[in-house]
Write a protein that holds these residues in place. Sequence first.
Motif, mmCIF file in Angstrom:
data_model
loop_
_atom_site.group_PDB
_atom_site.id
_atom_site.type_symbol
_atom_site.label_atom_id
_atom_site.label_comp_id
_atom_site.label_asym_id
_atom_site.label_seq_id
_atom_site.Cartn_x
_atom_site.Cartn_y
_atom_site.Cartn_z
ATOM 1 N N ALA A 37 15.033 4.421 8.847
ATOM 2 C CA ALA A 37 14.996 5.648 9.639
ATOM 3 C C ALA A 37 15.896 6.688 8.982
ATOM 4 N N LEU A 38 15.397 7.927 8.884
ATOM 5 C CA LEU A 38 16.148 9.028 8.290
ATOM 6 C C LEU A 38 16.540 10.036 9.364
ATOM 7 N N PRO A 39 17.583 10.830 9.114
ATOM 8 C CA PRO A 39 18.037 11.819 10.102
ATOM 9 C C PRO A 39 16.953 12.804 10.530
ATOM 10 N N SER A 40 15.984 13.053 9.666
ATOM 11 C CA SER A 40 14.924 14.017 9.960
ATOM 12 C C SER A 40 13.856 13.461 10.895
ATOM 13 N N ARG A 41 14.081 12.275 11.439
ATOM 14 C CA ARG A 41 13.124 11.574 12.293
ATOM 15 C C ARG A 41 11.933 11.028 11.514
ATOM 16 N N SER A 42 12.008 11.105 10.216
ATOM 17 C CA SER A 42 10.993 10.486 9.376
ATOM 18 C C SER A 42 11.420 9.055 9.064
ATOM 19 N N MET A 43 10.478 8.275 8.610
ATOM 20 C CA MET A 43 10.750 6.908 8.171
ATOM 21 C C MET A 43 10.454 6.824 6.670
ATOM 22 N N ARG A 44 11.176 5.982 6.011
ATOM 23 C CA ARG A 44 10.987 5.844 4.570
ATOM 24 C C ARG A 44 10.845 4.378 4.201
ATOM 25 N N VAL A 45 9.932 4.101 3.274
ATOM 26 C CA VAL A 45 9.863 2.777 2.682
ATOM 27 C C VAL A 45 11.133 2.595 1.861
ATOM 28 N N PRO A 46 11.868 1.501 2.042
ATOM 29 C CA PRO A 46 13.145 1.347 1.336
ATOM 30 C C PRO A 46 13.012 1.484 -0.177
ATOM 31 N N LEU A 47 14.032 2.074 -0.769
ATOM 32 C CA LEU A 47 14.095 2.160 -2.220
ATOM 33 C C LEU A 47 14.309 0.772 -2.814
ATOM 34 N N ILE A 48 13.897 0.622 -4.041
ATOM 35 C CA ILE A 48 14.127 -0.639 -4.751
ATOM 36 C C ILE A 48 15.523 -0.609 -5.364
ATOM 37 N N ASP A 49 16.286 -1.637 -5.106
ATOM 38 C CA ASP A 49 17.597 -1.738 -5.744
ATOM 39 C C ASP A 49 17.868 -3.202 -6.104
ATOM 40 N N ARG A 50 18.777 -3.412 -7.022
ATOM 41 C CA ARG A 50 19.010 -4.748 -7.566
ATOM 42 C C ARG A 50 19.526 -5.735 -6.517
ATOM 43 N N MET B 218 0.802 -1.218 0.000
ATOM 44 C CA MET B 218 0.000 0.000 0.000
ATOM 45 C C MET B 218 0.843 1.279 0.000
ATOM 46 N N PHE B 219 2.168 1.120 0.143
ATOM 47 C CA PHE B 219 3.068 2.266 0.121
ATOM 48 C C PHE B 219 4.082 2.094 -1.005
ATOM 49 N N ASP B 220 4.432 3.204 -1.635
ATOM 50 C CA ASP B 220 5.439 3.178 -2.701
ATOM 51 C C ASP B 220 6.838 3.088 -2.121
ATOM 52 N N ALA B 221 7.746 2.495 -2.876
ATOM 53 C CA ALA B 221 9.155 2.528 -2.516
ATOM 54 C C ALA B 221 9.601 3.978 -2.438
ATOM 55 N N GLY B 222 10.328 4.322 -1.372
ATOM 56 C CA GLY B 222 10.803 5.684 -1.190
ATOM 57 C C GLY B 222 9.803 6.620 -0.549
ATOM 58 N N GLU B 223 8.583 6.144 -0.280
ATOM 59 C CA GLU B 223 7.561 7.012 0.321
ATOM 60 C C GLU B 223 7.920 7.339 1.773
ATOM 61 N N MET B 224 7.750 8.599 2.133
ATOM 62 C CA MET B 224 8.053 9.058 3.488
ATOM 63 C C MET B 224 6.863 8.811 4.403
ATOM 64 N N LEU B 225 7.136 8.323 5.606
ATOM 65 C CA LEU B 225 6.103 8.105 6.607
ATOM 66 C C LEU B 225 6.424 8.980 7.816
ATOM 67 N N ARG B 226 5.591 9.962 8.054
ATOM 68 C CA ARG B 226 5.806 10.884 9.163
ATOM 69 C C ARG B 226 4.867 10.555 10.314
ATOM 70 N N ILE B 227 5.420 10.575 11.501
ATOM 71 C CA ILE B 227 4.674 10.154 12.684
ATOM 72 C C ILE B 227 3.375 10.934 12.849
ATOM 73 N N GLN B 228 3.452 12.258 12.721
ATOM 74 C CA GLN B 228 2.261 13.093 12.919
ATOM 75 C C GLN B 228 1.183 12.767 11.887
#
Length: 236
Positions: free
Chosen positions: A69-82, A31-41
Amino acid sequence: MTRQAALSPVTRETLQERVYAELKRSLMHGMFDAGEMLRIQDIAARLQTSTMPVREALGRLVSEQALEALPSRSMRVPLIDRERLEDLARARCLIEGQLVSLALPRLSAKDFGQLRSLTHACEAAFESDESVRAHRSSELNHAFHFYIYRAADSAVLIPIVESLWLQSGPYVRAAARIHDQSRDLSATHFHWALIEALERGDQAAALEALTEDITRSFNLIRARLDAPETKAAGYG
């Protein structure tokens, strides 16, 4: 000690588990795209809860490699890589193949009937309205596979497969979009092949059908990884 005094409060723990389960389900079903940011608020607002259970659930999903986990305290769905693609495909074929082998002698005619019903329902889902197609077909695909895997009766392997499916969520979402464009084989082609092989007791054919079913999604993405236009869509 009264019965009331013997009970401990569970509201907060239960809420955290519910938030975690909802996020896990959404991630697993793509339900989430690769690279999509997930913010707690943002998530807390969508789930109509406080930020604490969301923060704890996201932290748990980071530890399970479903999020970054990103430095901005946001979370990201991992990018797709080979590299990650190849690793996930290999692990899923190995673990899920073992579960199919263990399940094969345990499945009955009643089980095959249920697997057929799930596959028919999955086909109907793929033909349904676009707004519900991706979610519903993913849930039914999960139900089909885990019906077989639970027949293996392995308390150790099932959680491993659940973790692999959780990490595969972005790949499932990306592959579904590519499949909609390609329209080569039907989405349930290898489900039918797997059912027939299991009914015959043909382990080799069952493993072949399973492997084709698992790797099909990864193969669709692999073919797109080097295309310049996909770099900005969550492909690494």
